[in-house]
Write an enzyme that holds these catalytic residues in place. Structure first.
Site, mmCIF file in Angstrom:
data_model
loop_
_atom_site.group_PDB
_atom_site.id
_atom_site.type_symbol
_atom_site.label_atom_id
_atom_site.label_comp_id
_atom_site.label_asym_id
_atom_site.label_seq_id
_atom_site.Cartn_x
_atom_site.Cartn_y
_atom_site.Cartn_z
ATOM 1 N N TYR A 36 130.061 -85.651 20.658
ATOM 2 C CA TYR A 36 129.090 -86.466 19.916
ATOM 3 C C TYR A 36 128.587 -85.687 18.707
ATOM 4 O O TYR A 36 128.529 -86.214 17.591
ATOM 5 C CB TYR A 36 127.919 -86.862 20.823
ATOM 6 C CG TYR A 36 126.858 -87.656 20.095
ATOM 7 C CD1 TYR A 36 127.111 -88.951 19.664
ATOM 8 C CD2 TYR A 36 125.607 -87.105 19.829
ATOM 9 C CE1 TYR A 36 126.149 -89.679 18.981
ATOM 10 C CE2 TYR A 36 124.642 -87.826 19.155
ATOM 11 C CZ TYR A 36 124.916 -89.111 18.732
ATOM 12 O OH TYR A 36 123.953 -89.824 18.051
ATOM 13 N N SER A 47 122.757 -87.269 12.566
ATOM 14 C CA SER A 47 121.767 -86.918 13.583
ATOM 15 C C SER A 47 121.569 -85.409 13.583
ATOM 16 O O SER A 47 122.470 -84.664 13.196
ATOM 17 C CB SER A 47 122.265 -87.362 14.965
ATOM 18 O OG SER A 47 121.450 -86.852 15.987
#
Length: 196
Positions: free
Chosen positions: A93, A63
């Site tokens: 994350y 990502s």
């Protein structure tokens, strides 16, 4: 019994957990679920992929959130000891997504030079899915803001780069080995993502 693998798509399942949680093995939950489990599966399936006569690809879902990785301390990825007070949902994350991109790059350098196996990482886009379940975007107002400000793709649009990575001839070229892909093309990794 598995005797042939054309595509191995490694997908993640946790994002921005509000509190520090750990896997059964003691890993910080996001890096454990989003990275270590997939890296282990790849390692276990790699001999099959190397032995088969057909080409194959390993697609690791990363990502652009890899840019959110704070201090990426490879000696303490699990926020142990004093580092537990530094836990940040988005930084953790981001670290798991950075680990995914670094893994795809490192793996591509360890694969046979024949190019029979390709390893890349993919940014699918910002998509409103249940991945946001642990974030403020999970409620009605947060979801509306996510859709208005951040979400840039529908689910089918978000799947496009992963499918492209699996099927396009371009993504299988040797100059794409270890690449970070976005919008069905080569994307840009942060400086941490390019740091071998």
């Amino acid at each position: 019994s598995i005797d042939r693998i054309d595509f191995l798509v490694l997908n993640a399942g946790l994002m921005a957990l509000p509190n520090l949680e750990r896997t059964q093995d003691g890993f910080e939950m996001q890096i454990g679920v989003n990275h270590f489990g997939h890296a282990l599966l790849t390692r276990q399936l790699l001999p099959i992929m190397e032995a088969q006569p057909v080409p194959s690809r390993i697609i690791t879902l990363s990502s652009v959130a890899h840019q959110m990785a704070g201090e990426f301390d490879v000696t303490n990825l699990h926020f142990e000891g004093d580092a537990s007070s530094k836990y940040s949902p988005w930084s953790a994350y981001g670290s798991s997504k950075l680990a995914n991109a670094l893994f795809a790059r490192a793996l591509s350098k360890r694969l046979p030079s024949s190019g029979k196996i390709t390893s890349v990482s993919v940014h699918p886009g910002v998509i409103r899915t249940n991945l946001w379940r642990s974030t403020p975007a999970n409620n009605a107002i947060g979801g509306w803001l996510l859709d208005l400000v951040m979400a840039d793709k529908t689910i089918p649009q978000g799947a496009a780069t992963t499918v492209w990575a699996c099927l396009s001839r371009q993504a299988a070229r040797t100059d794409f080995r270890g690449a970070f892909l976005a919008d069905c093309s080569r994307g840009t990794l942060s400086s941490k993502g390019q740091d071998d």
